[in-house]
Design an enzyme around this catalytic site. Structure first.
Site, PDB file in Angstrom:
ATOM      1  N   ASP A   1      -6.972  -6.365   2.084  1.00  0.00           N
ATOM      2  CA  ASP A   1      -7.348  -6.562   3.421  1.00  0.00           C
ATOM      3  C   ASP A   1      -8.668  -6.226   4.150  1.00  0.00           C
ATOM      4  O   ASP A   1      -8.984  -5.980   5.278  1.00  0.00           O
ATOM      5  CB  ASP A   1      -6.131  -6.393   4.452  1.00  0.00           C
ATOM      6  CG  ASP A   1      -5.630  -5.123   4.993  1.00  0.00           C
ATOM      7  OD1 ASP A   1      -6.551  -4.101   4.827  1.00  0.00           O
ATOM      8  OD2 ASP A   1      -4.607  -4.899   5.296  1.00  0.00           O
TER       9      ASP A   1
ATOM     10  N   HIS B   1       3.902   0.885   4.320  1.00  0.00           N
ATOM     11  CA  HIS B   1       2.529   0.587   3.870  1.00  0.00           C
ATOM     12  C   HIS B   1       1.558   0.905   5.394  1.00  0.00           C
ATOM     13  O   HIS B   1       0.433   1.009   4.786  1.00  0.00           O
ATOM     14  CB  HIS B   1       2.364  -0.856   3.536  1.00  0.00           C
ATOM     15  CG  HIS B   1       2.553  -1.842   4.654  1.00  0.00           C
ATOM     16  ND1 HIS B   1       1.909  -3.229   4.152  1.00  0.00           N
ATOM     17  CD2 HIS B   1       3.042  -1.935   5.803  1.00  0.00           C
ATOM     18  CE1 HIS B   1       2.113  -3.801   5.311  1.00  0.00           C
ATOM     19  NE2 HIS B   1       2.951  -3.202   6.099  1.00  0.00           N
TER      20      HIS B   1
ATOM     21  N   ASP C   1      -9.846  -0.319   3.720  1.00  0.00           N
ATOM     22  CA  ASP C   1      -8.892  -0.858   4.194  1.00  0.00           C
ATOM     23  C   ASP C   1      -9.234  -1.100   5.668  1.00  0.00           C
ATOM     24  O   ASP C   1     -10.141  -0.513   6.393  1.00  0.00           O
ATOM     25  CB  ASP C   1      -7.746   0.284   4.403  1.00  0.00           C
ATOM     26  CG  ASP C   1      -6.210  -0.363   4.719  1.00  0.00           C
ATOM     27  OD1 ASP C   1      -6.273  -1.152   5.374  1.00  0.00           O
ATOM     28  OD2 ASP C   1      -5.442   0.277   3.933  1.00  0.00           O
TER      29      ASP C   1
ATOM     30  N   ASP D   1      -3.825   3.018   8.240  1.00  0.00           N
ATOM     31  CA  ASP D   1      -2.565   3.562   7.637  1.00  0.00           C
ATOM     32  C   ASP D   1      -1.945   4.988   7.736  1.00  0.00           C
ATOM     33  O   ASP D   1      -1.546   5.770   6.993  1.00  0.00           O
ATOM     34  CB  ASP D   1      -2.717   3.536   6.098  1.00  0.00           C
ATOM     35  CG  ASP D   1      -2.761   1.961   5.666  1.00  0.00           C
ATOM     36  OD1 ASP D   1      -2.676   0.974   6.557  1.00  0.00           O
ATOM     37  OD2 ASP D   1      -2.922   1.744   4.410  1.00  0.00           O
TER      38      ASP D   1
ATOM     39  N   ASP E   1      -7.340  -1.437  -0.444  1.00  0.00           N
ATOM     40  CA  ASP E   1      -6.201  -2.614   0.111  1.00  0.00           C
ATOM     41  C   ASP E   1      -7.221  -3.836   0.324  1.00  0.00           C
ATOM     42  O   ASP E   1      -8.197  -3.622   1.188  1.00  0.00           O
ATOM     43  CB  ASP E   1      -5.971  -2.011   1.520  1.00  0.00           C
ATOM     44  CG  ASP E   1      -4.868  -3.027   2.085  1.00  0.00           C
ATOM     45  OD1 ASP E   1      -5.026  -3.923   2.151  1.00  0.00           O
ATOM     46  OD2 ASP E   1      -3.904  -2.389   2.932  1.00  0.00           O
TER      47      ASP E   1
ATOM     48  N   HIS F   1      -6.863  -1.114   8.034  1.00  0.00           N
ATOM     49  CA  HIS F   1      -6.343  -0.334   8.821  1.00  0.00           C
ATOM     50  C   HIS F   1      -6.350   1.165   8.663  1.00  0.00           C
ATOM     51  O   HIS F   1      -6.697   1.383   7.338  1.00  0.00           O
ATOM     52  CB  HIS F   1      -4.701  -0.592   8.678  1.00  0.00           C
ATOM     53  CG  HIS F   1      -4.495  -2.409   8.742  1.00  0.00           C
ATOM     54  ND1 HIS F   1      -4.413  -3.027   7.793  1.00  0.00           N
ATOM     55  CD2 HIS F   1      -4.276  -2.975   9.789  1.00  0.00           C
ATOM     56  CE1 HIS F   1      -4.344  -4.204   8.075  1.00  0.00           C
ATOM     57  NE2 HIS F   1      -4.252  -4.359   9.434  1.00  0.00           N
TER      58      HIS F   1
ATOM     59  N   GLU G   1      -1.842  -4.967  -1.931  1.00  0.00           N
ATOM     60  CA  GLU G   1      -1.794  -5.831  -0.734  1.00  0.00           C
ATOM     61  C   GLU G   1      -2.018  -7.419  -1.080  1.00  0.00           C
ATOM     62  O   GLU G   1      -2.504  -8.061  -0.118  1.00  0.00           O
ATOM     63  CB  GLU G   1      -2.173  -5.281   0.537  1.00  0.00           C
ATOM     64  CG  GLU G   1      -1.676  -3.982   0.904  1.00  0.00           C
ATOM     65  CD  GLU G   1      -0.575  -4.196   1.924  1.00  0.00           C
ATOM     66  OE1 GLU G   1       0.135  -5.249   1.950  1.00  0.00           O
ATOM     67  OE2 GLU G   1       0.277  -2.996   1.838  1.00  0.00           O
TER      68      GLU G   1
ATOM     69  N   HIS H   1       0.791  -1.057  -0.101  1.00  0.00           N
ATOM     70  CA  HIS H   1       0.148  -0.096   0.079  1.00  0.00           C
ATOM     71  C   HIS H   1       0.778   1.036  -0.069  1.00  0.00           C
ATOM     72  O   HIS H   1       0.287   2.300  -0.378  1.00  0.00           O
ATOM     73  CB  HIS H   1      -0.972  -0.009   1.171  1.00  0.00           C
ATOM     74  CG  HIS H   1      -2.404   0.590   0.813  1.00  0.00           C
ATOM     75  ND1 HIS H   1      -3.478   0.609   1.659  1.00  0.00           N
ATOM     76  CD2 HIS H   1      -2.635   1.274  -0.102  1.00  0.00           C
ATOM     77  CE1 HIS H   1      -4.554   1.309   1.085  1.00  0.00           C
ATOM     78  NE2 HIS H   1      -3.864   1.870  -0.139  1.00  0.00           N
TER      79      HIS H   1
END
Ligand code: MG
Ligand code: MG
Length: 313
Positions: free
Chosen positions: A234, A145, A128, A132, A232, A130, A277, A101
């Site tokens: 994830d 990332h 995402d 980030d 992303d 997360h 990712e 990412h």
């Protein structure tokens, strides 16, 4: 309502410099094997595969000032930003095939430059698990990332300084984070202080994906302009997308995610995409790249049934 698609320009970015777990450098090829080209060609009539960027590889571990591989990542970002900027200038829709990412720093700086020069408002949907939003001060690993949103929005970030005079920070207000369910303790403080718009999984559970996306897209429509999706993988629940390095339980289901994509397409604002990712080394028979292609199809207008142009969504 359905919008005429621009020609997608595939840009492969085979690097995993920004992550500890190696393997998402194989992401571009996994997406091609999963059929990204023919699927988008069917929906858009034409696709251009511009090939992979040939950026630098790490020959040894290098961490300085809390960043891991910053110099190499800046080189990748600069190369990608130019390719994305060129695609937009040619009237194409850049589809960036990552990569980890951290490469979104390159794509978003290229898009932001394009929008700034033409005074077009920019909205970034950051899908995402997360936030980030780590910084060298809060990240224990220094992995880039985990930092792109923080580095893109901080006018004093070393990344931006190294990118050079053609690039400017992106305002925090331009970001909408969706699907977040894992934020580090200190990162959380920074997210709150910065006032970042985070639509976490609790909000999606309580209101439903439809209401959350409706609010996000209404805001984007009011601003108008360009909408970038930084996806992303994830973001998705790991039960359906296991091939990624930082899996977090409790993500959107297949249909929730697909609805999210369909609503973005319906907004008529969608103009560029990062797919990042995807780690084939952690995947099961390429199913994560395949699901990424299926989600991309919805983003480019794949529908369960053809709708009449007067349908209200
Ligand atoms: Mg991410
Ligand atoms: Mg993530």
């Amino acid at each position: 309502m359905p919008k005429q698609n621009k020609v997608p320009a595939l840009i492969g970015v085979p690097t995993d410099l920004g992550a500890s777990r190696r393997g998402c450098s194989m992401g571009p090829e996994a997406l091609r094997v999963a059929g990204i080209y023919p699927v988008l060609e069917r929906l858009c009539g034409q696709v251009i595969d511009t090939g992979d960027i040939d950026g630098p590889r790490a020959t040894q571990e290098a961490t300085s000032n809390g960043y891991r591989h910053l110099e190499l990542a800046v080189t990748w970002s600069r190369m990608l930003s130019i390719r994305v900027y060129e695609a937009l200038t040619n009237g194409q829709c850049p589809v960036v095939l990552g990569g980890d990412h951290s490469i979104a720093m390159g794509s978003i700086l290229g898009i932001a430059r394009y929008c700034r020069e033409r005074q077009i408002p920019l909205t970034i949907l950051w899908l995402d698990a997360h936030a980030d939003f780590n910084t060298p001060a809060t990240s224990p690993s220094g992995n880039l990332h985990g930092m792109p949103v923080a580095l893109l929005t901080d006018p004093d970030s070393e990344m931006l300084r190294r990118m050079g005079a053609d690039y400017a920070p992106v305002a925090v207000e331009n970001f909408q984070l969706i699907g977040v369910r894992s934020v580090d303790r200190e990162e959380k403080l920074n997210v709150n202080t910065a006032g970042l718009a985070v639509h976490d999984m609790r909000q999606i559970d309580e209101l439903g994906m439809r209401a959350v996306m409706r609010a996000v897209l209404d805001k984007a429509k009011a601003r108008g302009g360009h909408l970038h999706v930084s996806f992303d993988i994830d973001f998705l629940d790991p039960l359906i997308a296991p091939g990624t390095g930082a899996r977090v339980k409790g993500g959107p289901s297949y249909r929730e995610a697909q609805l999210c994509m369909e609503m973005i397409y319906d907004s008529g604002l969608f103009g560029s995409l990062d797919l990042v990712e995807i780690n084939p080394a952690l995947d099961i028979r390429n199913q994560t790249a395949e699901i990424a292609v299926e989600m991309s199809a919805s983003l480019f207008g794949e529908q369960i049934l053809a709708r009449s142009s007067g349908s209200k969504r």
